[in-house]
Enzyme design. Structure first.
Site, mmCIF file in Angstrom:
data_model
loop_
_atom_site.group_PDB
_atom_site.id
_atom_site.type_symbol
_atom_site.label_atom_id
_atom_site.label_comp_id
_atom_site.label_asym_id
_atom_site.label_seq_id
_atom_site.Cartn_x
_atom_site.Cartn_y
_atom_site.Cartn_z
ATOM 1 N N ASP A 134 10.369 104.988 71.914
ATOM 2 C CA ASP A 134 11.605 105.367 72.605
ATOM 3 C C ASP A 134 12.241 106.649 72.065
ATOM 4 O O ASP A 134 13.439 106.833 72.171
ATOM 5 C CB ASP A 134 12.610 104.204 72.522
ATOM 6 C CG ASP A 134 13.759 104.363 73.502
ATOM 7 O OD1 ASP A 134 13.539 104.960 74.570
ATOM 8 O OD2 ASP A 134 14.869 103.895 73.200
ATOM 9 N N CYS A 188 9.519 88.226 90.316
ATOM 10 C CA CYS A 188 10.963 88.082 90.549
ATOM 11 C C CYS A 188 11.249 87.193 91.765
ATOM 12 O O CYS A 188 12.274 86.509 91.811
ATOM 13 C CB CYS A 188 11.604 89.450 90.770
ATOM 14 S SG CYS A 188 11.862 90.408 89.271
ATOM 15 N N CYS A 191 14.839 85.891 93.664
ATOM 16 C CA CYS A 191 15.952 85.849 92.710
ATOM 17 C C CYS A 191 16.669 87.193 92.634
ATOM 18 O O CYS A 191 16.041 88.247 92.552
ATOM 19 C CB CYS A 191 15.443 85.461 91.326
ATOM 20 S SG CYS A 191 16.714 85.411 90.048
ATOM 21 N N CYS A 194 20.098 89.038 88.313
ATOM 22 C CA CYS A 194 20.423 90.218 87.510
ATOM 23 C C CYS A 194 21.274 91.212 88.289
ATOM 24 O O CYS A 194 22.144 91.887 87.715
ATOM 25 C CB CYS A 194 19.148 90.882 87.008
ATOM 26 S SG CYS A 194 18.025 91.454 88.307
ATOM 27 N N CYS A 214 26.458 102.065 84.801
ATOM 28 C CA CYS A 214 25.956 101.051 83.865
ATOM 29 C C CYS A 214 26.774 101.058 82.573
ATOM 30 O O CYS A 214 26.988 102.106 81.961
ATOM 31 C CB CYS A 214 24.485 101.340 83.568
ATOM 32 S SG CYS A 214 23.761 100.243 82.336
ATOM 33 N N CYS A 241 25.314 96.432 77.087
ATOM 34 C CA CYS A 241 25.598 95.288 77.953
ATOM 35 C C CYS A 241 24.291 94.520 78.152
ATOM 36 O O CYS A 241 23.246 95.125 78.402
ATOM 37 C CB CYS A 241 26.138 95.773 79.301
ATOM 38 S SG CYS A 241 26.460 94.441 80.494
#
Length: 344
Positions: A134, A188, A191, A194, A214, A241
């Site tokens: 990253d 997924c 659903c 999220c 965000c 978050c």
């Protein structure tokens, strides 16, 4: 020539180093992720993260950064929390820190172990290697999906049927031609948990994120005042978050972090806002030594804490908030004015 004899040994070494999973994909093939990234930047959804635009061409394909790369070995390390982080949102007089930042900086933990793995591989095969955690223009989540570690869910984060959503990722690029794994399918289904839970409606559509809305972006990457329209929705979130990760049903298979350096520090689980609002620069650096939080600096962090204080309803914080109205940093001072108005 495909190198396959070292694959089993690689997996054994990766497991001994504490990695939860390891998979392989080609690094030199075209993929849909390049177009998605380009569209994300063209629409301005990267916000003030200008480095995404300046490194766009290198990000679009691993070989744009290292033309000789043939394969990508992708590792994952579980950092699952001991309890549901959504419960921490109820303690409004405390600060809620994202699970990934409640312990030592994962970049250091992961990179050290990945370097050990890469050095062993290079020594045994004679091939060249480069490792990434990253900190370079490399799209790790699409690579992880292509390698079969999981799939990018509707919240754009990686989801694994075996490990849930709490996974750190690292990549070893190599000139070796390793046998690739099969990409993971998307599980997924229908659903939308999220998407539905996001406090600031940061998902324009499934599998799309607008970073400008965000809370993770706003509290970590964004340097100026937090837009007023998002402040109440932030609640007590002072660094990142976890809502879209925590609500994912696949986390029923997630385990708590096994790496000792990734176990949450007690003082970062639910730190009282009263203890954080008094931090000067030296105090901030001391408290967050070795933590990823340190990189945003004291002023940005106190800005976040002041918004949490304004949302707390805790009148006991009034004197601390009032004192920060004269802070030398204008962004901090403005946040203190807002928080004082909310508490009064």
């Amino acid at each position: 020539m495909m190198i396959s004899t070292s694959r089993a040994a690689l997996e054994e070494i990766a497991t001994s180093l504490g990695f939860s999973d390891v998979r392989v994909c080609r690094a030199d093939e075209a993929w849909a992720a390049a177009g998605r990234l380009e569209e994300f930047v063209e629409q301005g959804r990267h916000g003030s993260m200008g480095w995404m635009e300046t490194t766009l061409q290198r990000r679009k394909q691993p070989t744009n950064m290292w033309p000789e790369a043939k394969s990508a070995l992708v590792v994952a390390m579980n950092y699952g929390p001991e309890s549901d982080p959504l419960e921490d949102l109820k303690a409004t007089s405390t600060g809620n820190i994202s699970v990934y930042a409640r312990h030592r900086d994962y970049h250091d933990v992961m990179k050290g172990k990945l370097k050990q793995l890469a050095q062993t591989f290079a020594r045994e095969t004679g091939e060249e290697v480069k490792v990434f955690v990253d900190t370079a223009p490399l799209m790790e989540k699409p690579l992880a999906e292509k390698a079969g570690l999981g799939w990018q869910g509707k919240h754009t984060n990686l989801v694994s049927r075996e490990h849930g959503s709490w996974l750190f990722l690292g990549v070893m690029l190599t000139t070796a031609e390793l046998e690739p794994d099969t990409p993971e399918a998307d599980y997924c289904g229908s659903c939308t948990a999220c998407l539905d839970i996001c406090p600031t409606d940061a998902f324009p559509a499934p599998y799309q994120l607008d970073a400008r809305r965000c809370i993770s972006y706003l509290t970590i990457e964004h340097k100026g005042p937090i837009p007023v329209e998002f402040r109440k929705a932030m609640g007590n979130r002072i660094y990142g978050c976890d809502d879209c990760l925590a609500v994912c049903p696949w986390n029923k298979f997630a385990a708590t972090a096994s790496e000792a350096k990734l176990v949450a520090r007690d003082d970062l689980k639910s730190p009282p806002l009263a203890d954080l609002l008094v931090l000067d620069d030296a105090g901030f650096r001391s408290l967050f030594s070795g933590s990823p939080i340190k990189r945003i600096g004291r002023d940005r962090f106190i800005r976040n804490c002041l918004i949490a204080a304004g949302n707390s309803g805790d009148a006991a914080l009034l004197p601390l908030v009032d004192g920060l109205r004269s802070d030398p940093d204008p962004v901090v001072a403005e946040a203190a004015d807002w928080a004082l108005a909310q508490l009064k």
